[in-house]
Enzyme design. Structure first.
Site, PDB file in Angstrom:
ATOM      1  N   ILE A   1       7.644   2.066   2.183  1.00  0.00           N
ATOM      2  CA  ILE A   1       6.526   1.188   1.804  1.00  0.00           C
ATOM      3  C   ILE A   1       6.778  -0.247   2.295  1.00  0.00           C
ATOM      4  CG2 ILE A   1       5.105   0.327  -0.106  1.00  0.00           C
ATOM      5  CD1 ILE A   1       4.948   3.446   0.580  1.00  0.00           C
TER       6      ILE A   1
ATOM      7  N   GLU B   1       0.911   3.841   9.763  1.00  0.00           N
ATOM      8  CA  GLU B   1      -0.567   3.863   9.643  1.00  0.00           C
ATOM      9  C   GLU B   1      -1.176   5.000  10.470  1.00  0.00           C
ATOM     10  OE1 GLU B   1      -2.672   0.350   8.884  1.00  0.00           O
ATOM     11  OE2 GLU B   1      -0.876  -0.790   8.408  1.00  0.00           O
TER      12      GLU B   1
ATOM     13  N   PHE C   1       0.876  -1.180   0.000  1.00  0.00           N
ATOM     14  CA  PHE C   1       0.000   0.000   0.000  1.00  0.00           C
ATOM     15  C   PHE C   1       0.908   1.223   0.000  1.00  0.00           C
ATOM     16  CE2 PHE C   1      -2.141   3.167   2.756  1.00  0.00           C
ATOM     17  CZ  PHE C   1      -3.474   3.129   2.361  1.00  0.00           C
ATOM     18  N   ALA C   2       0.783   2.084  -1.015  1.00  0.00           N
ATOM     19  CA  ALA C   2       1.728   3.203  -1.127  1.00  0.00           C
ATOM     20  C   ALA C   2       1.002   4.538  -1.085  1.00  0.00           C
ATOM     21  CB  ALA C   2       2.545   3.064  -2.406  1.00  0.00           C
TER      22      ALA C   2
ATOM     23  N   GLU D   1      -0.129  11.258  17.009  1.00  0.00           N
ATOM     24  CA  GLU D   1      -0.725  12.593  16.909  1.00  0.00           C
ATOM     25  C   GLU D   1      -1.906  12.569  15.931  1.00  0.00           C
ATOM     26  OE1 GLU D   1       2.618  11.878  16.788  1.00  0.00           O
ATOM     27  OE2 GLU D   1       2.873  12.507  18.865  1.00  0.00           O
TER      28      GLU D   1
ATOM     29  N   ARG E   1      15.105 -15.041  38.517  1.00  0.00           N
ATOM     30  CA  ARG E   1      16.199 -14.186  38.978  1.00  0.00           C
ATOM     31  C   ARG E   1      16.109 -13.949  40.499  1.00  0.00           C
ATOM     32  NH1 ARG E   1      21.248 -12.077  37.719  1.00  0.00           N
ATOM     33  NH2 ARG E   1      21.466 -10.077  38.787  1.00  0.00           N
TER      34      ARG E   1
ATOM     35  N   PRO F   1       8.060  11.196   0.266  1.00  0.00           N
ATOM     36  CA  PRO F   1       9.147  11.855   1.002  1.00  0.00           C
ATOM     37  C   PRO F   1       8.707  13.153   1.678  1.00  0.00           C
ATOM     38  CG  PRO F   1       9.967  11.026  -1.096  1.00  0.00           C
ATOM     39  CD  PRO F   1       8.481  10.784  -1.090  1.00  0.00           C
TER      40      PRO F   1
ATOM     41  N   THR G   1       0.544   8.457  12.835  1.00  0.00           N
ATOM     42  CA  THR G   1       1.255   8.644  14.105  1.00  0.00           C
ATOM     43  C   THR G   1       0.242   8.763  15.257  1.00  0.00           C
ATOM     44  OG1 THR G   1       1.119  11.024  13.822  1.00  0.00           O
ATOM     45  CG2 THR G   1       3.122   9.956  12.983  1.00  0.00           C
TER      46      THR G   1
HETATM   47  N1  CAA Z   1     -13.584   7.290   6.197  1.00  0.00           N
HETATM   48  C1  CAA Z   1     -14.224   7.886   5.147  1.00  0.00           C
HETATM   49  N2  CAA Z   1     -13.987   9.175   4.777  1.00  0.00           N
HETATM   50  C2  CAA Z   1     -13.090   9.865   5.481  1.00  0.00           C
HETATM   51  C3  CAA Z   1     -12.391   9.327   6.569  1.00  0.00           C
HETATM   52  C4  CAA Z   1     -12.672   7.969   6.932  1.00  0.00           C
HETATM   53  N3  CAA Z   1     -12.066   7.384   7.942  1.00  0.00           N
HETATM   54  N4  CAA Z   1     -11.556  10.251   7.081  1.00  0.00           N
HETATM   55  C5  CAA Z   1     -11.707  11.352   6.331  1.00  0.00           C
HETATM   56  N5  CAA Z   1     -12.646  11.123   5.364  1.00  0.00           N
HETATM   57  C6  CAA Z   1     -13.142  12.068   4.368  1.00  0.00           C
HETATM   58  C7  CAA Z   1     -13.819  13.243   5.064  1.00  0.00           C
HETATM   59  O1  CAA Z   1     -15.186  12.966   5.331  1.00  0.00           O
HETATM   60  C8  CAA Z   1     -13.665  14.342   4.033  1.00  0.00           C
HETATM   61  O2  CAA Z   1     -14.620  14.145   3.005  1.00  0.00           O
HETATM   62  P1  CAA Z   1     -15.545  15.368   2.478  1.00  0.00           P
HETATM   63  O3  CAA Z   1     -14.571  16.350   1.859  1.00  0.00           O
HETATM   64  O4  CAA Z   1     -16.453  14.713   1.501  1.00  0.00           O
HETATM   65  O5  CAA Z   1     -16.216  15.946   3.691  1.00  0.00           O
HETATM   66  C9  CAA Z   1     -12.303  14.049   3.423  1.00  0.00           C
HETATM   67  O6  CAA Z   1     -12.047  12.649   3.658  1.00  0.00           O
HETATM   68  C10 CAA Z   1     -11.187  14.888   4.009  1.00  0.00           C
HETATM   69  O7  CAA Z   1     -11.178  14.685   5.413  1.00  0.00           O
HETATM   70  P2  CAA Z   1     -10.359  15.641   6.386  1.00  0.00           P
HETATM   71  O8  CAA Z   1     -10.747  17.052   6.124  1.00  0.00           O
HETATM   72  O9  CAA Z   1     -10.481  15.101   7.761  1.00  0.00           O
HETATM   73  O10 CAA Z   1      -8.853  15.432   5.811  1.00  0.00           O
HETATM   74  P3  CAA Z   1      -7.457  16.041   6.267  1.00  0.00           P
HETATM   75  O11 CAA Z   1      -6.672  16.386   5.062  1.00  0.00           O
HETATM   76  O12 CAA Z   1      -7.670  17.047   7.328  1.00  0.00           O
HETATM   77  O13 CAA Z   1      -6.667  14.770   6.873  1.00  0.00           O
HETATM   78  C11 CAA Z   1      -6.078  13.007   8.320  1.00  0.00           C
HETATM   79  C12 CAA Z   1      -7.190  13.845   7.660  1.00  0.00           C
HETATM   80  C13 CAA Z   1      -6.802  12.201   9.373  1.00  0.00           C
HETATM   81  C14 CAA Z   1      -4.999  13.856   8.959  1.00  0.00           C
HETATM   82  C15 CAA Z   1      -5.462  12.079   7.224  1.00  0.00           C
HETATM   83  O14 CAA Z   1      -4.695  12.829   6.302  1.00  0.00           O
HETATM   84  C16 CAA Z   1      -4.622  10.973   7.800  1.00  0.00           C
HETATM   85  O15 CAA Z   1      -5.156   9.956   8.245  1.00  0.00           O
HETATM   86  N6  CAA Z   1      -3.269  11.128   7.763  1.00  0.00           N
HETATM   87  C17 CAA Z   1      -2.363  10.079   8.167  1.00  0.00           C
HETATM   88  C18 CAA Z   1      -2.015   9.229   6.992  1.00  0.00           C
HETATM   89  C19 CAA Z   1      -1.523   7.880   7.405  1.00  0.00           C
HETATM   90  O16 CAA Z   1      -2.073   7.218   8.271  1.00  0.00           O
HETATM   91  N7  CAA Z   1      -0.474   7.428   6.725  1.00  0.00           N
HETATM   92  C20 CAA Z   1       0.050   6.126   6.956  1.00  0.00           C
HETATM   93  C21 CAA Z   1       0.598   5.555   5.696  1.00  0.00           C
HETATM   94  S1  CAA Z   1       0.271   3.857   5.445  1.00  0.00           S
HETATM   95  C22 CAA Z   1       1.455   2.989   6.283  1.00  0.00           C
HETATM   96  O17 CAA Z   1       2.060   3.448   7.205  1.00  0.00           O
HETATM   97  C23 CAA Z   1       1.585   1.595   5.822  1.00  0.00           C
HETATM   98  C24 CAA Z   1       2.715   0.818   6.367  1.00  0.00           C
HETATM   99  O18 CAA Z   1       3.855   0.970   5.998  1.00  0.00           O
HETATM  100  C25 CAA Z   1       2.414  -0.242   7.357  1.00  0.00           C
END
Ligand code: CAA
Length: 380
Positions: A157, A363, A123-124, A367, A268, A128, A365
């Protein structure tokens, strides 16, 4: 909600626990030291149906529920946290969105072999310069006739070095903000798709991660997952499920460290008696046990809500936030119980502590989890 596991869920736990004790725990230290992908163990996970736990049997999965998935993730991660995240990315971040958003053709070609564990998915989303602020991605997919041309870079990734197909998020119309992002299934063999060498990481070293480069990669329209502009929704809904997997991984790491701390404390001796006789040690073990149980209830509740089709964004965030921060506290205490032996590689608790750290970052932070929870709290 019934907080007892069903007979089937208990069997899954028992099966995974036995597998973890016999095949993962004895090898986890070596895989960590050598930064080695546990290919044989992943093959066995596939044979056990653990690479597509909650995907229906007719689509190659084990047809179980998400509580079973969480229980399995905990047990596998208790044996080896690196193996746990390989399993979690394939299940939650790759198979689940294709099951939810894929066409029949996509399910046949991109889901069935992955849920069977014959092939591996990734999942990407992260780039950066955009991690937490996912919508700020720079990767673009420009439509030309019935095709898209993909350009950009994704980093950190998980499963990236091994993945046969990667679910990639890209901007298809920057003027539309969130609604201008789309998701694409990108086979590893396409022209213009290259990968860096694997990242050198602090923990979960049995699992590989790397940077992916897309240079003029041509994708047919049928490789787009979900509608054009639905990518952000696909990513967020997928992460709601993925965070349950990572919370369960943190739980498994903490459980392993706790069990090792109890065993060590019983053996221990200090000041003429086993250290379990000292309240300082007893209180640490009591806090560890209590926090693990609290995290487990949060994880099971979020998984149960997913099974019932109830929106669980905040509950998944709570489970991940609490379980990951609990995991760092518990693994650190496990080192404290071991004293100097906890700080050397002769014992596994130092690895559990290193493995714990990433659960507070990937997935989303801690925060970001707090932001998701706060948005939910303030909505009502
Ligand atoms: N389900 C459905 N829709 C959602 C949703 C959810 N859980 N969360 C947000 N949305 C929708 C909102 O309803 C909104 O839609 P509308 O415009 O239609 O109202 C839209 O998405 C935008 O929502 P926000 O305004 O809340 O978006 P934002 O830009 O403020 O960001 C955030 C929200 C929660 C900060 C999000 O950007 C986020 O989760 N960031 C973290 C990203 C992340 O977890 N990355 C991890 C990478 S994967 C990984 O780590 C894999 C690995 O290696 C193991």
């Amino acid at each position: 909600m019934d907080i007892q596991l069903t007979d089937e869920q208990r069997q899954v736990r028992e099966l995974c626990r036995q597998f973890a004790d016999s095949e993962l725990r004895p090898n986890a230290r070596r895989w960590d030291l050598d930064h080695q992908f546990p290919a044989d163990a992943v093959k066995k996970l596939a044979e056990m149906g653990l690479m597509g736990v909650a995907i229906p049997a007719e689509l190659g999965g084990a047809g179980m529920d998400n509580v079973s998935y969480a229980v399995a993730m905990e047990e596998i991660s208790r044996g080896c946290a690196g193996t746990g995240v390989i399993m979690s990315v394939n299940n939650s971040l790759y198979c689940d969105p294709i099951h939810k958003f894929g066409t029949e053709e996509q399910k046949r070609d991109f889901l069935v072999p992955f849920a069977r564990g014959e092939r591996l998915g990734a999942f990407a989303l992260t780039e950066p310069t955009s991690g937490s602020d996912a919508a700020e991605m720079r990767t673009v997919a420009v439509k030309k006739g019935n095709e898209y041309v993909l350009n950009g870079t994704k980093n950190f990734i998980t499963n990236g070095p091994q993945a046969d197909v990667v679910l990639v998020f890209a901007v298809t119309d920057r003027s539309k903000g969130h609604k201008g992002t789309s998701a694409f299934l990108v086979p590893g063999s396409v022209k213009g798709f290259t990968r860096s060498k694997a990242d050198e990481k602090v923990g979960i070293r049995a699992s590989g991660s790397c940077t992916l480069f897309f240079e003029d990669v041509v994708l047919p329209e049928r490789f787009r997952l979900g509608g054009e502009g639905e990518g952000f929704k696909v990513a967020m809904q997928t992460l709601d499920g993925g965070r349950i997997g990572i919370a369960a991984q943190a739980l498994g790491i903490a459980q392993a460290a706790y069990e090792e701390a109890v065993a060590y404390a019983k053996e221990r001796k200090a000041f003429g008696q086993p250290i379990t006789q000292f309240q300082a040690i007893q209180f640490m073990l009591a806090d560890m046990a209590t926090e693990i149980e609290a995290a487990r209830l949060l994880v099971w509740r979020a998984a149960w809500m997913k099974d019932k089709g109830i929106r669980h964004s905040a509950e998944s965030a709570m489970a991940k936030l609490y379980a990951s921060e609990m995991c760092e506290r518990v693994t650190s205490k496990a080192i404290q119980v071991h004293g100097g032996y906890g700080y050397v590689k002769e014992y596994d608790v130092e690895r559990h502590w290193r493995d714990s750290r990433i659960t507070e970052i990937y997935e989303g932070t801690s925060e970001i989890q707090r932001l998701v929870i706060a948005a939910n709290v303030l909505k009502g």
